[in-house]
Design a protein around this motif. Structure first.
Motif, PDB file in Angstrom:
ATOM      1  N   UNK B  77       0.817  -1.099   0.223  1.00  0.00           N
ATOM      2  CA  UNK B  77       0.046   0.030   0.004  1.00  0.00           C
ATOM      3  C   UNK B  77       0.769   1.436  -0.078  1.00  0.00           C
ATOM      4  N   UNK B  78       1.980   0.990   0.526  1.00  0.00           N
ATOM      5  CA  UNK B  78       3.011   2.343   0.722  1.00  0.00           C
ATOM      6  C   UNK B  78       3.275   2.633  -0.733  1.00  0.00           C
ATOM      7  N   UNK B  79       3.652   1.638  -1.596  1.00  0.00           N
ATOM      8  CA  UNK B  79       3.979   1.888  -2.949  1.00  0.00           C
ATOM      9  C   UNK B  79       2.867   2.646  -3.705  1.00  0.00           C
ATOM     10  N   UNK B  80       1.614   2.363  -3.580  1.00  0.00           N
ATOM     11  CA  UNK B  80       0.824   2.958  -4.221  1.00  0.00           C
ATOM     12  C   UNK B  80       0.245   4.210  -3.639  1.00  0.00           C
ATOM     13  N   UNK B  81       0.602   4.629  -2.625  1.00  0.00           N
ATOM     14  CA  UNK B  81       0.568   5.823  -1.843  1.00  0.00           C
ATOM     15  C   UNK B  81       1.743   6.628  -2.349  1.00  0.00           C
ATOM     16  N   UNK B  87       2.771  11.695  -8.128  1.00  0.00           N
ATOM     17  CA  UNK B  87       2.251  11.939  -9.443  1.00  0.00           C
ATOM     18  C   UNK B  87       0.769  12.061  -9.648  1.00  0.00           C
ATOM     19  N   UNK B  88      -0.058  11.933  -8.623  1.00  0.00           N
ATOM     20  CA  UNK B  88      -1.500  12.121  -8.695  1.00  0.00           C
ATOM     21  C   UNK B  88      -2.010  12.700  -7.396  1.00  0.00           C
ATOM     22  N   UNK B  89      -2.878  13.871  -7.619  1.00  0.00           N
ATOM     23  CA  UNK B  89      -3.610  14.246  -6.692  1.00  0.00           C
ATOM     24  C   UNK B  89      -4.781  14.811  -6.697  1.00  0.00           C
ATOM     25  N   UNK B  90      -5.986  13.904  -6.499  1.00  0.00           N
ATOM     26  CA  UNK B  90      -7.121  14.136  -6.981  1.00  0.00           C
ATOM     27  C   UNK B  90      -7.233  14.135  -8.384  1.00  0.00           C
ATOM     28  N   UNK B  91      -7.878  15.325  -9.089  1.00  0.00           N
ATOM     29  CA  UNK B  91      -8.059  15.312 -10.299  1.00  0.00           C
ATOM     30  C   UNK B  91      -6.755  15.729 -11.299  1.00  0.00           C
ATOM     31  N   UNK B  92      -5.803  16.136 -10.354  1.00  0.00           N
ATOM     32  CA  UNK B  92      -4.434  16.578 -10.896  1.00  0.00           C
ATOM     33  C   UNK B  92      -3.450  15.330 -10.829  1.00  0.00           C
ATOM     34  N   UNK B  93      -2.623  15.487 -12.019  1.00  0.00           N
ATOM     35  CA  UNK B  93      -1.206  14.622 -12.303  1.00  0.00           C
ATOM     36  C   UNK B  93      -0.256  15.525 -12.491  1.00  0.00           C
ATOM     37  N   UNK B  94       0.972  14.846 -12.336  1.00  0.00           N
ATOM     38  CA  UNK B  94       2.202  15.728 -12.510  1.00  0.00           C
ATOM     39  C   UNK B  94       2.454  15.867 -13.814  1.00  0.00           C
ATOM     40  N   UNK B  97      -0.471  18.541 -15.119  1.00  0.00           N
ATOM     41  CA  UNK B  97      -0.483  19.742 -14.239  1.00  0.00           C
ATOM     42  C   UNK B  97       0.867  19.967 -13.638  1.00  0.00           C
ATOM     43  N   UNK B  98       2.049  19.937 -14.523  1.00  0.00           N
ATOM     44  CA  UNK B  98       3.291  19.898 -13.746  1.00  0.00           C
ATOM     45  C   UNK B  98       3.619  21.141 -12.962  1.00  0.00           C
ATOM     46  N   UNK B  99       2.929  22.154 -13.309  1.00  0.00           N
ATOM     47  CA  UNK B  99       3.256  23.451 -12.341  1.00  0.00           C
ATOM     48  C   UNK B  99       2.468  23.143 -10.916  1.00  0.00           C
ATOM     49  N   UNK B 100       1.493  21.924 -10.745  1.00  0.00           N
ATOM     50  CA  UNK B 100       0.967  21.949  -9.579  1.00  0.00           C
ATOM     51  C   UNK B 100       1.737  20.917  -8.537  1.00  0.00           C
ATOM     52  N   UNK B 302       1.965  14.279 -21.546  1.00  0.00           N
ATOM     53  CA  UNK B 302       0.736  14.061 -20.959  1.00  0.00           C
ATOM     54  C   UNK B 302       0.121  12.807 -21.012  1.00  0.00           C
ATOM     55  N   UNK B 303       0.071  12.505 -22.481  1.00  0.00           N
ATOM     56  CA  UNK B 303      -0.537  10.924 -22.871  1.00  0.00           C
ATOM     57  C   UNK B 303       0.482   9.821 -22.160  1.00  0.00           C
ATOM     58  N   UNK B 304       1.820  10.130 -21.923  1.00  0.00           N
ATOM     59  CA  UNK B 304       2.687   9.149 -21.662  1.00  0.00           C
ATOM     60  C   UNK B 304       2.489   9.081 -20.295  1.00  0.00           C
ATOM     61  N   UNK B 305       2.012   9.949 -19.538  1.00  0.00           N
ATOM     62  CA  UNK B 305       1.737   9.999 -18.215  1.00  0.00           C
ATOM     63  C   UNK B 305       2.684   9.732 -17.118  1.00  0.00           C
ATOM     64  N   UNK B 306       2.268   9.731 -15.963  1.00  0.00           N
ATOM     65  CA  UNK B 306       3.216   9.509 -14.562  1.00  0.00           C
ATOM     66  C   UNK B 306       3.684   8.133 -14.718  1.00  0.00           C
ATOM     67  N   UNK B 307       3.081   7.266 -15.107  1.00  0.00           N
ATOM     68  CA  UNK B 307       3.757   5.816 -15.161  1.00  0.00           C
ATOM     69  C   UNK B 307       4.962   5.687 -16.018  1.00  0.00           C
ATOM     70  N   UNK B 308       4.860   6.417 -17.093  1.00  0.00           N
ATOM     71  CA  UNK B 308       6.045   6.490 -18.302  1.00  0.00           C
ATOM     72  C   UNK B 308       7.233   7.024 -17.641  1.00  0.00           C
ATOM     73  N   UNK B 309       6.810   8.223 -16.804  1.00  0.00           N
ATOM     74  CA  UNK B 309       7.862   9.142 -16.227  1.00  0.00           C
ATOM     75  C   UNK B 309       8.614   8.163 -15.052  1.00  0.00           C
ATOM     76  N   UNK B 310       7.998   7.371 -14.540  1.00  0.00           N
ATOM     77  CA  UNK B 310       8.311   6.540 -13.470  1.00  0.00           C
ATOM     78  C   UNK B 310       9.388   5.310 -14.043  1.00  0.00           C
TER      79      UNK B 310
END
Lengths: 545, 373
Positions: B77-81, B87-94, B97-100, B302-310
């Motif tokens: 669960x820690x890894x999911x957290x 990368x993700x906060x509510x409706x936002x993702x890194x 919404x990179x400036x968030x 944006x399409x590649x998303x947070x998963x790709x960035x990791x």
């Protein structure tokens, strides 16, 4: 197989050809009839027959028995094959699958022509109506009273067992589908000639490669096929149909030995452009070329060896290195006048199937020209031949196939046969083992010149011209059409009529439809001779263990 | 060279002569399909990335944590957290919404040599003065010694592991180009001489309908590939061939990219080719240089998303900030801030028949092959 009556349908399978005298002169007498034959349906005939009887959406799942090529044609081999126990299991599986689909809820309304009085019980009247109609299509003749009664009884017994009318019907239908009368085209003699239903089958499988349609069966039933006028009327009707192309397609698939595609393999490292799709399309390309030229355009048969017209798919275009606009399917294509490709010999189908998996083979190609297109027999090689020189394509001393074969043929035991085949095959050396064009092999320029029966050629295109002008090519086609239709080898007694057939073929400008019509409407070719009593006895004696 | 009529056919064929009136007699049309179309990465070693490759946002976040927290966030669960934290906060993702999100910065390419073209005509290899209509930026020297090379995108992403030569994006691109997800076609028309021709017409197109490959997945030469139906992806320009090198005039170019989760387009401004043509026409390889429209390019991230960035180790806020800062082309007239970033794509292509949308067909003489067997 000789068949004297319907009660003993498989009694005379091994009856030999009967020779008889023949007339001489320009108008030969009709050949004396051969024995009727019994031919196992080919895979394509089986599939097409099922599609025509039950619909194209009926799925057929199973493995068919291997075919046998006799005297150059699978069509003749169908008279010599039987059904093995393993093969019967496959036919049985297919039959049950087909029957289940026929009576399932998706097809029932269209294919089962009546409703049972009660679904959980037998209904002989309804089952009888369905089985009589379907049996007529499957057996290519009406079921006898006895056959129908037994089949209806089988349906009733099964319906009681399963508690369902349709299950009973399914069971009985499956029985019809594994009956010899369906799996084999059983020719029946009557009054010295084939009976009308046997004639109908011959016509239908010759011209359409499928089971007789209802108008043809009706004509047979009325006896119309026993008159010249009635026979010609039906031949005209069948030949006017677009389905004539399917019949021609099947004939040439047989004559050109395209069953070899089933075992075609190419080395993926040497020929990366080869794929199953290329193989399937290559086969179809040639058959499309043939039917378009001969049937759609009514062209001269000889021009098939020089034509620039064909059809392309993208998969083939990659091998031929030509553009193909259609993203899917086929489009007409014409090679430029100065293109090295011309005629069937330069198509992938011919050069690829008569090659080895990793290299071309002038010997196999020359043999194929001789045997398939000129009807000339090439002796098999002796069993102790040393092929090392031919097979080693990396030997710097022998960089081209011509070099290697010249070295190989210097051995006297090899030279005789290679003289028959190689000069022809070397004319196709500009096409590698897949059929891709090339001008050199291992860096050495390819010399594709040669000679065919006195005609000197310099490349594949002029080899095609040589074949175009060789009377053996048209003679071979005429003989093959005759044998394909009759289902037996040429007998001495057939020759005068076949020679006349060839003359007519030439006089008409070598048109395939004329050739087919001549064979199909020749009333004499439906004559049959029954074995004498002595022959029957001799055969039966000979068959005793 | 004669101009090709709009919508007409120009089936490309190596050494083909004529093509139904599109080219004057004696002219050739040659076509290619790309098996390689990716950032022209270079180096990536200690010289160009002295501090090593970048790390993903999750690694960077963990590095800031105490050991026990690092342990907790590394599994279950820690890894999911952790994924949510970086990368993700509510409706936002890194990436969307990179400036968030926290910007961990980005290690950028420090080498002096890189692939690319001199897009702005200036040489700022040793000075950071801004050329006309551009933002100040240092230039690279090309591997062959040419100065004034503009490749700010290469500078920005050059120390991201996924962009390194032969790694993630190289492989992904090769895979998606060979499975037919998208394709890039090049057609050179009106060719008199494969070695030298002062004027040729060049089309660069997105393809459609798939491609043919050999059993190992390599594109087959001489296949027919259709041009995309949408004229937005048809790019036409002029060019010349000098000593076997094809160069083209700049053109605003749009090409599809459909690569796994990315379904967008390349929007290259002032795009031009410099490609070597093998003497026998069997290979075309070189560089496509131009300015990426930043907004359009960011769509890929944006399409590649947070998963790709990791997976390929970068943090979206850091990349976003770097691209904004390094943009060197198309300054906004009002703000002066550049809206595009110079880039270089590596292109390698093999002969193919380029089929135009109207599908007309011309039979042309195929090239003879001298291949063995």
């Amino acid at each position: 197989m000789m068949v004297s009556d319907r009660a003993t349908p498989i009694a005379w399978m091994l009856a030999g050809a009967l020779l008889a005298g023949c007339a001489s002169g320009d108008t030969p007498a009709d050949p004396p009839g051969a024995s009727p034959v019994m031919r196992r349906l080919t895979q394509e005939q089986y599939r097409q027959s099922i599609a025509d009887i039950f619909g194209a959406d009926i799925k057929i799942a199973g493995r068919f028995e291997p075919d046998l090529r006799t005297d150059g044609l699978l069509a003749l081999g169908t008279t010599e094959v039987s059904v093995t126990p393993a093969g019967f299991e496959q036919y049985n599986t297919m039959a049950r699958t087909i029957a289940a689909q026929v009576v399932d809820e998706k097809h029932r309304d269209a294919l089962v022509i009546c409703k049972p009085a009660a679904i959980k019980a037998p209904d002989d009247a309804c089952a009888g109506a369905v089985l009589a109609r379907t049996g007529r299509s499957l057996f290519r003749r009406p079921l006898t009273k006895d056959e129908l009664a037994k089949t209806v009884s089988m349906a009733a017994a099964a319906a009681r067992t399963f508690g369902n009318f349709y299950s009973g019907l399914e069971f009985a239908l499956a029985g019809l589908l594994v009956a010899p009368e369906f799996l084999f085209r059983v020719e029946v003699a009557k009054g010295g000639e084939l009976d009308a239903f046997s004639k109908a089958s011959r016509l239908s499988y010759l011209l359409w490669n499928t089971t007789p349609d209802e108008p043809l069966l009706a004509a047979a039933e009325k006896g119309e096929l026993n008159s010249e006028k009635g026979l010609v009327r039906q031949v005209d009707r069948l030949m006017a149909s677009p389905r004539l192309a399917a019949g021609t397609h099947a004939f040439f698939a047989d004559m050109l030995g395209f069953d070899r595609f089933e075992e075609l393999a190419k080395d993926a490292i040497i020929y990366p452009a080869y794929s199953l799709k290329v193989a399937i399309d290559a086969r179809e390309q040639t058959l499309r070329t043939v039917t378009d030229h001969l049937i759609v355009r009514g062209g001269d048969y000889r021009d098939l060896f020089t034509t620039k017209r064909t059809f392309m798919t993208r998969a083939l275009g990659t091998v031929y290195r030509v553009p193909v606009a259609a993203a899917a399917g086929w489009e007409p294509f014409e090679f430029p006048a100065d293109d090295p490709r011309a005629g069937l010999l330069s198509q992938i189908s011919f050069v690829a199937i008569h090659s080895h998996p990793g290299r071309s083979s002038p010997t196999l190609r020359g043999k194929a020209v001789r045997e398939l297109l000129l009807c000339q027999e090439v002796p098999a090689p002796p069993g102790n031949v040393n092929f090392n020189v031919v097979q080693d394509t990396s030997n710097p001393k022998f960089r081209t196939a011509r070099d290697r074969l010249t070295a190989h043929s210097s051995e006297p035991m090899c030279a005789g046969c290679h003289k028959i085949t190689d000069p022809i095959g070397l004319g196709l050396e500009n096409f590698d083992g897949l059929g891709q064009y090339r001008t050199a092999e291992n860096g050495a320029p390819i010399n594709a010149g040669g000679e065919l029966n006195g005609f000197v050629f310099k490349d594949a295109a002029s080899l095609g011209k040589a074949l175009h002008d060789d009377p053996a090519a048209t003679s071979c086609l005429a003989s093959n059409v005759y044998k394909y239709a009759a289902g037996h080898k040429l007998r001495a007694a057939d020759m005068p009529w076949v020679e006349a057939l060839k003359r007519d073929f030439a006089a008409g400008g070598y048109r395939m439809p004329d050739l087919l019509r001549r064979v199909a409407t020749n009333a004499a070719s439906y004559k049959v001779s029954m074995p004498s009593a002595q022959t029957k006895v001799a055969l039966l004696e000979g068959s005793k263990p | 060279m004669r101009k090709i009529l709009s919508g007409s056919v120009a089936l490309a064929c190596l050494f083909a002569i004529g093509s139904s009136g599109e080219a004057a007699p004696g002219k050739r049309t040659i076509g290619f399909v790309a098996w390689d179309f990716i950032y022209a990465s270079y180096g990536g070693g200690r010289e160009s990335c002295p501090d090593g490759f970048n790390r993903g946002a999750d690694e960077l976040y963990l590095a800031d944590q105490k050991p026990e927290e690092r342990e907790r966030l590394s599994k279950g669960d820690g890894a999911r957290e952790l994924g949510r934290l970086v990368g993700v906060r509510g409706e936002l993702n890194a990436c969307k919404n990179p400036t968030e999100f926290k910007n961990y910065g980005l290690k950028t390419y420090q080498g002096a040599v890189h692939n690319g073209l001199n897009l702005d005509g200036a040489d700022t290899t040793t000075s950071a003065n801004a050329p006309p209509n551009a933002c100040a930026h240092p230039n690279f020297v090309s591997p062959t010694g040419e100065k004034g090379i503009d490749n700010q995108m290469g500078r920005a992403v050059g120390c991201i592991r996924g962009y390194a030569p032969g790694l993630d994006f190289d492989k992904t691109t090769a895979g998606t180009l060979s499975d037919g997800s998208y394709s890039v076609l090049i057609e050179v028309r009106g060719v008199d001489d494969l070695r030298n021709d002062p004027e040729v017409e060049v089309g660069i197109y997105s393809g459609t309908g798939g491609v043919a490959t050999d059993p190992t997945g390599k594109l087959l030469p001489y296949q027919s590939v259709s041009i995309h139906d949408d004229v937005h992806y048809h790019n036409e320009t002029k060019g010349k061939i000098v000593d076997g090198v094809l160069t083209t005039d700049p053109v605003h170019m749009h090409l599809r990219i459909d690569q796994q989760v990315i379904h967008s387009e390349y929007d290259f401004k002032d795009a031009r080719l410099r490609m070597e043509l093998a003497p026998d026409g069997s290979v075309l390889k070189g560089i496509l240089g131009g300015y990426f429209d930043i907004a359009r390019r960011w769509e890929h991230f944006v399409h590649a998303g947070v998963i790709t960035s990791r997976l390929v180790a970068y943090n979206c806020p850091g990349v976003f900030a770097a691209i904004q800062a390094m943009a060197d082309g198309y300054p906004d007239p009002k703000t002066g801030k550049c809206t595009a970033i110079s880039t270089a794509m590596r292109v390698q292509a093999i002969p193919a028949f380029v089929i135009h949308p109207n599908g007309s067909k011309v039979a042309e003489k195929p090239a003879a092959t001298t291949a063995s067997r």
